[in-house]
Design a protein around this motif. Sequence first.
Motif, PDB file in Angstrom:
ATOM      1  N   ILE A  51       0.856  -1.471  -0.187  1.00  0.00           N
ATOM      2  CA  ILE A  51      -0.044   0.153   0.168  1.00  0.00           C
ATOM      3  C   ILE A  51       0.946   1.113   0.173  1.00  0.00           C
ATOM      4  N   GLU A  52       2.154   1.128   0.995  1.00  0.00           N
ATOM      5  CA  GLU A  52       2.898   2.150   0.987  1.00  0.00           C
ATOM      6  C   GLU A  52       4.034   1.775   1.169  1.00  0.00           C
ATOM      7  N   PRO A  53       5.483   3.130   1.020  1.00  0.00           N
ATOM      8  CA  PRO A  53       6.704   2.813   0.397  1.00  0.00           C
ATOM      9  C   PRO A  53       6.395   1.884   2.824  1.00  0.00           C
ATOM     10  N   SER A  54       7.859   0.541   2.882  1.00  0.00           N
ATOM     11  CA  SER A  54       8.109   0.505   4.380  1.00  0.00           C
ATOM     12  C   SER A  54       6.754  -0.182   4.748  1.00  0.00           C
ATOM     13  N   PHE A  55       5.207  -0.875   3.711  1.00  0.00           N
ATOM     14  CA  PHE A  55       4.156  -1.359   4.407  1.00  0.00           C
ATOM     15  C   PHE A  55       4.392  -2.297   5.611  1.00  0.00           C
ATOM     16  N   TYR A  56       5.292  -3.586   4.887  1.00  0.00           N
ATOM     17  CA  TYR A  56       5.606  -4.407   5.791  1.00  0.00           C
ATOM     18  C   TYR A  56       6.499  -4.154   6.828  1.00  0.00           C
ATOM     19  N   THR A  57       6.673  -3.314   7.538  1.00  0.00           N
ATOM     20  CA  THR A  57       7.824  -3.380   8.451  1.00  0.00           C
ATOM     21  C   THR A  57       6.152  -2.948   9.754  1.00  0.00           C
ATOM     22  N   GLY A  58       5.282  -3.144   9.856  1.00  0.00           N
ATOM     23  CA  GLY A  58       4.311  -3.048  10.516  1.00  0.00           C
ATOM     24  C   GLY A  58       4.194  -4.773  11.338  1.00  0.00           C
ATOM     25  N   SER A  59       4.480  -5.753   9.809  1.00  0.00           N
ATOM     26  CA  SER A  59       4.480  -7.361  10.011  1.00  0.00           C
ATOM     27  C   SER A  59       5.563  -7.991  11.202  1.00  0.00           C
ATOM     28  N   MET A  60       6.701  -6.449  11.841  1.00  0.00           N
ATOM     29  CA  MET A  60       7.756  -7.053  12.835  1.00  0.00           C
ATOM     30  C   MET A  60       6.703  -7.500  13.911  1.00  0.00           C
TER      31      MET A  60
END
Length: 129
Positions: A51-60
Amino acid sequence: MFLKGSKLYSILFLKCPRCHKGEFFEANPYKLSNFNKVKDHCPKCKLKYSIEPSFYTGSMYVSYAVGIAVAVATYVLSLIFNLQLSLVSLFISIVVVLILTMPWIAAVSKSIWANMFFTYDKKIAKNIN
């Protein structure tokens, strides 16, 4: 398959959250050359996975919870199988299991994260071969 159309299907089989047909990752989570690399778009329905840059950072955050679940499962299995492990042995076995499942934990966490933001669309899935 009876799970098709559920978020659980997409998460467990690492499929596109919208159509459940396209692959979510570039390669198997244990192929370390492409470790944990999400495709840009679904090859079947063309959904943009980020959806946005660094979207998967929240998956941490999800990864932490999944790691705790794996550690607890390891402990419970040691109790079920009545393994008389010392505290140090139990700690070492949990660490080993976490290291061995790390690629899977990271992949499933990204899949869970994506499934929080994208939903299955039966119409789109029906129109894809």
